[in-house]
Every structure is written in C-alpha cells, then in structure tokens.
Design a protein around this motif. Structure first.
Motif, PDB file in Angstrom:
ATOM      1  N   PRO A   1      -1.055 -12.628   2.977  1.00  0.00           N
ATOM      2  CA  PRO A   1      -0.083 -13.036   1.955  1.00  0.00           C
ATOM      3  C   PRO A   1      -0.587 -12.817   0.525  1.00  0.00           C
ATOM      4  N   TRP A   2      -1.890 -12.915   0.307  1.00  0.00           N
ATOM      5  CA  TRP A   2      -2.439 -12.744  -1.035  1.00  0.00           C
ATOM      6  C   TRP A   2      -2.643 -11.280  -1.388  1.00  0.00           C
ATOM      7  N   MET A   3      -3.045 -10.462  -0.436  1.00  0.00           N
ATOM      8  CA  MET A   3      -3.254  -9.043  -0.707  1.00  0.00           C
ATOM      9  C   MET A   3      -1.945  -8.320  -1.011  1.00  0.00           C
ATOM     10  N   GLY A   4      -0.817  -8.908  -0.574  1.00  0.00           N
ATOM     11  CA  GLY A   4       0.478  -8.307  -0.867  1.00  0.00           C
ATOM     12  C   GLY A   4       0.811  -8.277  -2.343  1.00  0.00           C
ATOM     13  N   LEU A   5       0.047  -8.996  -3.166  1.00  0.00           N
ATOM     14  CA  LEU A   5       0.273  -9.007  -4.612  1.00  0.00           C
ATOM     15  C   LEU A   5      -0.329  -7.791  -5.309  1.00  0.00           C
ATOM     16  N   LEU A   6      -1.236  -7.074  -4.623  1.00  0.00           N
ATOM     17  CA  LEU A   6      -1.971  -5.978  -5.239  1.00  0.00           C
ATOM     18  C   LEU A   6      -1.381  -4.629  -4.864  1.00  0.00           C
TER      19      LEU A   6
ATOM     20  N   GLY B   1      -1.379  -1.429  -3.119  1.00  0.00           N
ATOM     21  CA  GLY B   1      -2.119  -1.104  -1.903  1.00  0.00           C
ATOM     22  C   GLY B   1      -1.886  -2.113  -0.806  1.00  0.00           C
ATOM     23  N   ARG B   2      -1.330  -3.279  -1.193  1.00  0.00           N
ATOM     24  CA  ARG B   2      -0.905  -4.312  -0.244  1.00  0.00           C
ATOM     25  C   ARG B   2      -2.005  -4.637   0.773  1.00  0.00           C
ATOM     26  N   LEU B   3      -1.673  -4.583   2.043  1.00  0.00           N
ATOM     27  CA  LEU B   3      -2.572  -5.081   3.093  1.00  0.00           C
ATOM     28  C   LEU B   3      -3.791  -4.194   3.330  1.00  0.00           C
ATOM     29  N   LEU B   4      -3.809  -3.000   2.719  1.00  0.00           N
ATOM     30  CA  LEU B   4      -5.002  -2.166   2.855  1.00  0.00           C
ATOM     31  C   LEU B   4      -6.236  -2.882   2.286  1.00  0.00           C
ATOM     32  N   HIS B   5      -6.016  -3.797   1.343  1.00  0.00           N
ATOM     33  CA  HIS B   5      -7.141  -4.529   0.761  1.00  0.00           C
ATOM     34  C   HIS B   5      -7.728  -5.550   1.731  1.00  0.00           C
ATOM     35  N   VAL B   6      -7.014  -5.856   2.812  1.00  0.00           N
ATOM     36  CA  VAL B   6      -7.560  -6.786   3.805  1.00  0.00           C
ATOM     37  C   VAL B   6      -8.853  -6.219   4.384  1.00  0.00           C
ATOM     38  N   ASN B   7      -8.907  -4.894   4.564  1.00  0.00           N
ATOM     39  CA  ASN B   7     -10.140  -4.267   5.043  1.00  0.00           C
ATOM     40  C   ASN B   7     -11.319  -4.618   4.144  1.00  0.00           C
ATOM     41  N   ILE B   8     -11.125  -4.472   2.833  1.00  0.00           N
ATOM     42  CA  ILE B   8     -12.219  -4.662   1.893  1.00  0.00           C
ATOM     43  C   ILE B   8     -12.616  -6.135   1.793  1.00  0.00           C
ATOM     44  N   VAL B   9     -11.621  -6.991   1.531  1.00  0.00           N
ATOM     45  CA  VAL B   9     -11.920  -8.414   1.341  1.00  0.00           C
ATOM     46  C   VAL B   9     -12.402  -9.034   2.651  1.00  0.00           C
ATOM     47  N   GLY B  10     -11.775  -8.659   3.760  1.00  0.00           N
ATOM     48  CA  GLY B  10     -12.198  -9.187   5.058  1.00  0.00           C
ATOM     49  C   GLY B  10     -13.630  -8.803   5.387  1.00  0.00           C
ATOM     50  N   CYS B  11     -14.000  -7.534   5.119  1.00  0.00           N
ATOM     51  CA  CYS B  11     -15.381  -7.102   5.369  1.00  0.00           C
ATOM     52  C   CYS B  11     -16.354  -7.814   4.434  1.00  0.00           C
TER      53      CYS B  11
ATOM     54  N   GLU C   1       6.867  -2.914   3.887  1.00  0.00           N
ATOM     55  CA  GLU C   1       5.772  -3.774   3.451  1.00  0.00           C
ATOM     56  C   GLU C   1       5.910  -4.232   2.002  1.00  0.00           C
ATOM     57  N   LYS C   2       6.782  -3.589   1.240  1.00  0.00           N
ATOM     58  CA  LYS C   2       6.942  -3.984  -0.159  1.00  0.00           C
ATOM     59  C   LYS C   2       7.577  -5.364  -0.275  1.00  0.00           C
ATOM     60  N   ARG C   3       8.132  -5.858   0.805  1.00  0.00           N
ATOM     61  CA  ARG C   3       8.719  -7.197   0.786  1.00  0.00           C
ATOM     62  C   ARG C   3       7.647  -8.280   0.755  1.00  0.00           C
ATOM     63  N   LEU C   4       6.375  -7.888   0.961  1.00  0.00           N
ATOM     64  CA  LEU C   4       5.297  -8.878   0.947  1.00  0.00           C
ATOM     65  C   LEU C   4       5.168  -9.565  -0.409  1.00  0.00           C
ATOM     66  N   ARG C   5       5.666  -8.916  -1.460  1.00  0.00           N
ATOM     67  CA  ARG C   5       5.601  -9.523  -2.782  1.00  0.00           C
ATOM     68  C   ARG C   5       6.461 -10.781  -2.870  1.00  0.00           C
ATOM     69  N   HIS C   6       7.414 -10.932  -1.947  1.00  0.00           N
ATOM     70  CA  HIS C   6       8.343 -12.046  -2.022  1.00  0.00           C
ATOM     71  C   HIS C   6       7.908 -13.235  -1.173  1.00  0.00           C
ATOM     72  N   VAL C   7       6.693 -13.213  -0.663  1.00  0.00           N
ATOM     73  CA  VAL C   7       6.160 -14.369   0.051  1.00  0.00           C
ATOM     74  C   VAL C   7       6.001 -15.517  -0.945  1.00  0.00           C
ATOM     75  N   SER C   8       6.463 -16.685  -0.589  1.00  0.00           N
ATOM     76  CA  SER C   8       6.421 -17.819  -1.513  1.00  0.00           C
ATOM     77  C   SER C   8       4.988 -18.272  -1.745  1.00  0.00           C
ATOM     78  N   MET C   9       4.758 -18.890  -2.899  1.00  0.00           N
ATOM     79  CA  MET C   9       3.427 -19.389  -3.225  1.00  0.00           C
ATOM     80  C   MET C   9       3.006 -20.486  -2.249  1.00  0.00           C
ATOM     81  N   ALA C  10       3.978 -21.277  -1.803  1.00  0.00           N
ATOM     82  CA  ALA C  10       3.663 -22.336  -0.837  1.00  0.00           C
ATOM     83  C   ALA C  10       3.110 -21.743   0.454  1.00  0.00           C
ATOM     84  N   ASP C  11       3.715 -20.618   0.914  1.00  0.00           N
ATOM     85  CA  ASP C  11       3.242 -19.962   2.134  1.00  0.00           C
ATOM     86  C   ASP C  11       1.852 -19.364   1.921  1.00  0.00           C
ATOM     87  N   ARG C  12       1.613 -18.829   0.723  1.00  0.00           N
ATOM     88  CA  ARG C  12       0.291 -18.263   0.442  1.00  0.00           C
ATOM     89  C   ARG C  12      -0.783 -19.352   0.474  1.00  0.00           C
TER      90      ARG C  12
END
Length: 434
Positions: free
Chosen positions: A87-92, A94-104, A207-218
């Motif tokens: 939910p947080w990487m969707g703000l950047l 590249g979206r979920l591709l950053h999960v690889n970097i931050v997760g590692c 995947e561009k809809r990830l920007r609309h995830v609510s802050m509460a969900d994040r």
C-alpha cells in the motif's frame, strides 16, 4: 620469489579447477607450497592454526546468524513484507516494483545473507509482480540487484568473515555498511523510477489504482511489518544500544526468529530438524573455507609474498585510485568463477597489505570488498542470486543476466563514488567509536 608465486598460483588453479572443495583446495595448496620451499614442522603448526581461527570469539556470530536466517526462511515473513509494503509503495513512481528493494533492505537487516534475502523476498514479491503484469525485465533485474544488499546492510556474514581475517572490529564494519547500504537501496529505487517513467508500459494500467488506497488502510497494513521490525530492533538495537556484542546480538536474533516462527506457525518438529541440518551444512562449509584460507594466508606470510607484492605494486607507482580500479577488475574476473566467500579468503592475505600500504582504511576496504562480492552474486557463470531467481521464474541465466546489467552498472558507479569519497564509509564508525 617469482618461482614461489608461480608455483602457488598454478597449484591453486589446478586444485580449484579439479572440483575439490574450496576449503580443502586452499589448505592443500598452502601445505604443499610451504613443504616445497621451507623446512618447517607444518604438521605441528597446522592444528594450532585450525584451533586459533575456529576459536575466535567474533566467529561465534556467524553460525548464529545462519541459524536465524534458516528459521526466517521457513516463516511467512515474505508474505508479511509484501502485504505491509504494497500500500505504501503504490505512492511512488514504479509502484510495487519498489517492494523488491525495500523488502530486500528490511530482510537484509535481519538475515545477513544475500542468497537468503533473494530467496525469501523473491518467493512472494517476484511471483506477485509477474502475476499482476509488471515489467518482467525490471522486476527480475531489481530483485537480483537488491538481493545483494543482504551482504552490505548489517548484520552481514561476509563482514564477519572479513573482520576475522583482517583482524578488524566486526561492529565497526557493520556500522560502516549501514549508510552505503541505504544509499545503494535508494539508488536502486531511483533506477526503477526513471525506467518506469520512460517506459509507461512497465506498470499495468490496473495497478495505477493503488494510489487510491486510503491512508487508514495503509496504516493498518503496517502491522504486517511488525515481525520484521521486531527482529531488526532486537538485533541491531541491542548492538548499537551497547547492550550486546555482535555475537550476543546474533543469539538474541535466534530467539527472536524462533518466536516469530512460532507465531506464524512455522515452528514444527520437521522445520527445526531442517534448520539444524541446513545450518550445520552451511557452517561446516564456511568453516572449512576459513580454515583453508587461514592456512594459505599464513603460508604466504612465511614465504614473504605479501611484502613482495606490496613492494612490486609500489614500484609500479600506481595511484590509489588506479589500484582500486585494478582490484575491481580482478575481483570481477574472479567473480565469474568463485563465490563470494572464496574470493575474500583466497585473495585477502595478498591484497590487504597492498591497500593498507596505499593508504586505504581497512574498514573502508571491507565495505568495498563486500560490494565487489555482491557483484559476484549476480555475475555468471557462478552467480548464486541468478540461480535462485532462475529457480523462481524458470528463465534462462542469459536473460536474467541481461536484465540485471543496469543494476550492475549502478554498483560499479557506486564503487567509484566510494573510492572518491571514502569519508562516506568511515565517517559513522569514526563518530561512534573513534
């Protein structure tokens, strides 16, 4: 001296090329060469060397970190990381591709292993990214690059080995690797942002809809990161808080990993047995390599090879930067044939006197060496991370290598940056430990 060095190199190439275990190859080469050129009681000195190196206090942390990584490998930590970060990487860009970097990066701060980081994070994130339709090239390449952070971001098994062999503080090395590791992760993320900005098709339209995830969900998703953050706190917090040495922090980490495994339902009798067997195999392999390298290193010292090489290089009048450039090329070549541990223990007895004579700090060189070893993890034909990703995706090594090249180029540029600005590495250890 040239005859001694030639004999040593030829013997080492023959035994390594024959497929004999690296540890036995190093040990056998050392014993053979010293027997040929010096009349000393090697049969009496050999047990003493083995005992001294295997009873080094700093080395206790190594098997403990291996055990911790094995426990975490059998938990649901990778799924938790993905669910908490997505939910947080969707703000950047590249979206979920950053999960690889931050997760590692997060898992690297727990396990200390590049292979374990790539395997655990890639098992969920890469599969999920490809299923959702993200660019295959960027997804695989970013995982290969980010997986190497397991060696740079503390705690690091490679740094422990370097610290023992170079007689340098492991805690200082851990501290020195923190800022470079974080910066390298940010640079990986910058590459993803640039490439996905240029190539709009790298991110599926849905995947561009990830920007609309609510802050509460994040905020609610952050609970998924609790197990990983808990382990980082107990391991790194205990070390840098002055509550534990690296070895004691590793022991605390093992208890933390067992606790997390129990909470996530991964603490079965079979899992404990698998952890014990796998840890024993890994530690035995590393221990044998360290013993062989120590014997070879002592042999080279008896024969005067390090001093000869230092004098030879000084006569060439290479600038410090040219020396680092040459060493980088040598290590990249070695990385095509040897895995990281073997590269360090084989070359350190000769290389370390050269770099210290050139004025480089041993802590700085440790970080440099770790980054070069990281490159070896993604360099064919002996690139462990490449094989791990191949096992996940089924793609050929050639394709995986090609999509990893942008991240390899970035790491080479990063090495140049550290050579120009060594203060970036040694500043934090100097502030904390003097």
């Amino acid at each position: 001296m040239s005859v001694i060095i030639t004999t040593l190199l030829l013997a080492l190439l023959v035994v390594l090329g024959s497929g004999i275990w690296v540890g036995l190859s190093l040990m056998g080469t050392g014993v053979t060469v010293i027997s040929l050129f010096r009349d000393i009681p090697i049969d009496k000195l050999l047990p003493q060397y083995v005992f001294n190196i295997l009873t080094t206090s700093e080395l206790v942390a190594l098997p403990l970190f291996v055990i911790m990584g094995e426990f975490l490998f059998r938990t649901k930590l990778s799924r938790s990381l993905f669910n908490g970060l997505a939910p947080w990487m969707g703000l950047l860009p590249g979206r979920l591709l950053h999960v690889n970097i931050v997760g590692c990066s997060i898992f690297a701060a727990i396990s200390g292993s590049s292979a374990a980081t790539t395997q655990v994070v890639g098992r969920i994130s890469l599969t999920e990214l490809l299923r959702r339709g993200y660019s295959r090239d960027i997804a695989i390449g970013s995982l290969a690059g980010a997986g190497t952070l397991g060696f740079l971001i503390p705690p690091s098994t490679v740094m422990i080995i370097y610290g023992v062999l170079a007689e340098e503080s492991v805690l200082k090395l851990f501290t020195a690797g923190f800022l470079p590791g974080m910066l390298l992760a940010l640079l990986f993320m910058a590459v993803i942002m640039i490439r996905t900005t240029i190539n709009k098709d790298a991110i599926p339209e849905a995947e561009k809809r990830l920007r609309h995830v609510s802050m509460a969900d994040r905020i609610y998703a952050l609970k998924e990161l609790a197990p990983a953050l808990f382990l980082i706190l107990v391991v790194l917090g205990s070390m840098y808080g002055g509550l534990a040495t690296p070895s004691e922090a590793a022991a605390v980490g093992v208890f933390g990993a067992v606790f997390v495994a129990a909470l996530q339902g991964g603490l079965s009798v079979k899992a404990v047995r698998d952890v014990a067997l796998s840890s024993m195999q890994t530690c035995s392999m590393i221990g044998l390599i360290i013993v062989g390298a120590t014997i070879l290193g002592n042999v080279t010292s008896f024969l005067g090879i390090p001093n000869f090489m230092a004098s030879f290089v000084s006569e060439l009048q290479l600038s410090p930067f040219m020396l680092i450039f040459v060493l980088t090329c040598v290590y990249l070549l070695l990385g095509c044939f040897l895995e990281g541990f073997s590269m360090i223990v084989t070359t350190l007895p000769v290389v370390l006197p050269l770099v210290t004579a050139a004025g480089f700090d041993k802590v700085w060189f440790g970080v440099f060496l770790v980054i070069v070893v990281e490159l070896a993890q993604i360099t064919p034909p002996v690139g462990f991370n490449l094989f791990i990703i191949q096992g996940v995706t089924g793609d050929g090594i050639g394709y995986i290598t090609r999509v990893t090249l942008p991240f390899v180029a970035l790491m080479l540029a990063f090495i140049a940056f550290l050579a120009i600005f060594p203060e970036f590495v040694i500043w934090l250890p100097a502030v904390l430990y003097g």
